[in-house]
Design an enzyme around this catalytic site. Sequence first.
Site, short mmCIF file in Angstrom:
data_model
loop_
_atom_site.label_atom_id
_atom_site.label_comp_id
_atom_site.label_asym_id
_atom_site.label_seq_id
_atom_site.Cartn_x
_atom_site.Cartn_y
_atom_site.Cartn_z
N SER A 151 0.87 -0.93 -0.03
CA SER A 151 -0.10 -0.04 0.05
C SER A 151 0.94 1.23 -0.02
CB SER A 151 -1.05 -0.11 1.11
OG SER A 151 -1.55 1.26 1.40
N HIS A 188 -0.96 -1.03 -4.57
CA HIS A 188 -2.19 -0.89 -3.91
C HIS A 188 -1.98 0.62 -4.03
CE1 HIS A 188 -6.13 -1.72 -1.64
NE2 HIS A 188 -5.68 -0.66 -0.74
N ASP A 217 -4.33 3.91 -2.72
CA ASP A 217 -5.61 4.34 -1.91
C ASP A 217 -5.95 5.60 -2.32
OD1 ASP A 217 -5.98 2.08 -0.04
OD2 ASP A 217 -4.05 2.55 0.48
N MET A 247 -8.64 8.65 -1.50
CA MET A 247 -9.59 8.90 -0.37
C MET A 247 -10.11 10.34 -0.79
SD MET A 247 -7.47 7.96 2.92
CE MET A 247 -6.70 6.21 3.09
N HIS A 293 -7.67 1.53 -4.70
CA HIS A 293 -8.76 1.19 -3.94
C HIS A 293 -9.58 2.44 -3.72
CE1 HIS A 293 -9.68 0.13 0.75
NE2 HIS A 293 -10.94 0.40 -0.07
N MET A 323 -11.79 4.86 -2.01
CA MET A 323 -12.34 5.24 -1.01
C MET A 323 -13.17 6.62 -1.09
SD MET A 323 -9.72 3.82 1.96
CE MET A 323 -8.35 3.74 0.72
N MET A 373 -12.31 -5.28 4.31
CA MET A 373 -11.62 -4.15 5.22
C MET A 373 -11.50 -4.83 6.57
SD MET A 373 -10.74 -1.37 3.46
CE MET A 373 -9.68 -0.77 4.87
N GLY A 399 -9.52 4.65 5.95
CA GLY A 399 -9.18 6.31 6.09
C GLY A 399 -7.84 6.39 6.52
N GLY A 416 -3.57 4.54 7.25
CA GLY A 416 -2.73 3.41 7.67
C GLY A 416 -2.27 3.34 9.03
N GLY A 417 -1.71 2.01 9.36
CA GLY A 417 -1.14 2.02 10.58
C GLY A 417 -2.15 1.62 11.75
N ASP A 452 -7.01 -5.68 3.65
CA ASP A 452 -6.69 -4.58 3.69
C ASP A 452 -6.83 -3.86 5.17
OD1 ASP A 452 -5.48 -2.19 3.09
OD2 ASP A 452 -7.03 -1.52 1.56
C1 DX5 Z 1 -6.72 2.31 4.77
C2 DX5 Z 1 -6.08 1.79 3.58
C3 DX5 Z 1 -4.96 0.90 3.43
C4 DX5 Z 1 -3.85 1.37 4.23
C5 DX5 Z 1 -3.08 -0.09 4.85
O1 DX5 Z 1 -7.87 2.79 4.94
O2 DX5 Z 1 -7.25 1.44 2.75
O3 DX5 Z 1 -4.70 0.37 2.23
O4 DX5 Z 1 -2.89 2.01 3.59
O5 DX5 Z 1 -2.22 0.53 5.83
P1 DX5 Z 1 -1.85 -0.42 7.01
O6 DX5 Z 1 -1.32 -1.97 6.32
O7 DX5 Z 1 -0.68 0.19 7.63
O8 DX5 Z 1 -2.94 -0.87 7.87
ZN ZN Z 2 -6.68 0.30 0.76
#
Ligand code: DX5
Ligand code: ZN
Length: 216
Positions: free
Chosen positions: A7, A32, A34, A36, A65, A67, A136, A141, A143-144, A174
């Site tokens: 990601s 991947h 993202d 948003m 992806h 969102m 999900m 929204g 990461g981490g 994810d």
């Molecule tokens: C979160 C994203 C993910 C995110 C995952 O909403 O869709 O793709 O980057 O990050 P990690 O692996 O840190 O949870």
């Molecule tokens: Zn994602």
Amino acid sequence: MNCLSPSLLSADLTRLGEQVRYLDDAGAAYFHVDIMDGCFVPNISFGFPVVKAVRSLTEKVVDVHMMVDDPGRYINACAEAGADIITVHFEACRHLDAVLQQIKQVGAMASVAINPATPVSALSCILDQVDMVLVMTVNPGYGGQKLIPYTIEKIRELKRISDTSKNSFDIEVDGGVNTENAGLLLDAGANILVTGSALFKGDLEENTTQFLNILE
Ligand code: DX5
Ligand code: ZN
């Protein structure tokens, strides 16, 4: 086939090209991205110029992806930017069936994502038209975050459906995926692991090797 989908939200954006090329050579099969919109999720990330940049860096699968509320508005732009897979959220589509058809019309693979609180049964009418389902395992929204354990049962449920229906689909997971829980997620039936912070934080080369070994 089991695949790693790094990601890029967690990548070092000052060295995006270098990191994508490294992961491509090392054996990541997907990338991947993202997107948003600050509405469907409370955060804003990348747009189509970034998808285009990633497309120019790799021949591997560009896994977008979305969102984004009402993602049907952007399917053409997403495909033109070079997406191979377009994932839209069940919760963001008023006319999911039509959006999936739109994705197929532009020649991309059609994928649907469900948030942690959305049951697999919500997808029962459309599972025979998708190439992939994204589960999900955190609220989208950011990461981490930490994986929410009850979401794992949904992977098992989807795997049972995929194995017993005439349309088999990929299952992507994810959110909060790390080298400790990756084996469990694969055993549950996921075959594409998205990973952001667990891959990019610390030593990218060491983390990549560990993930790829688990996926082998
Ligand atoms: C979160 C994203 C993910 C995110 C995952 O909403 O869709 O793709 O980057 O990050 P990690 O692996 O840190 O949870
Ligand atoms: Zn994602």
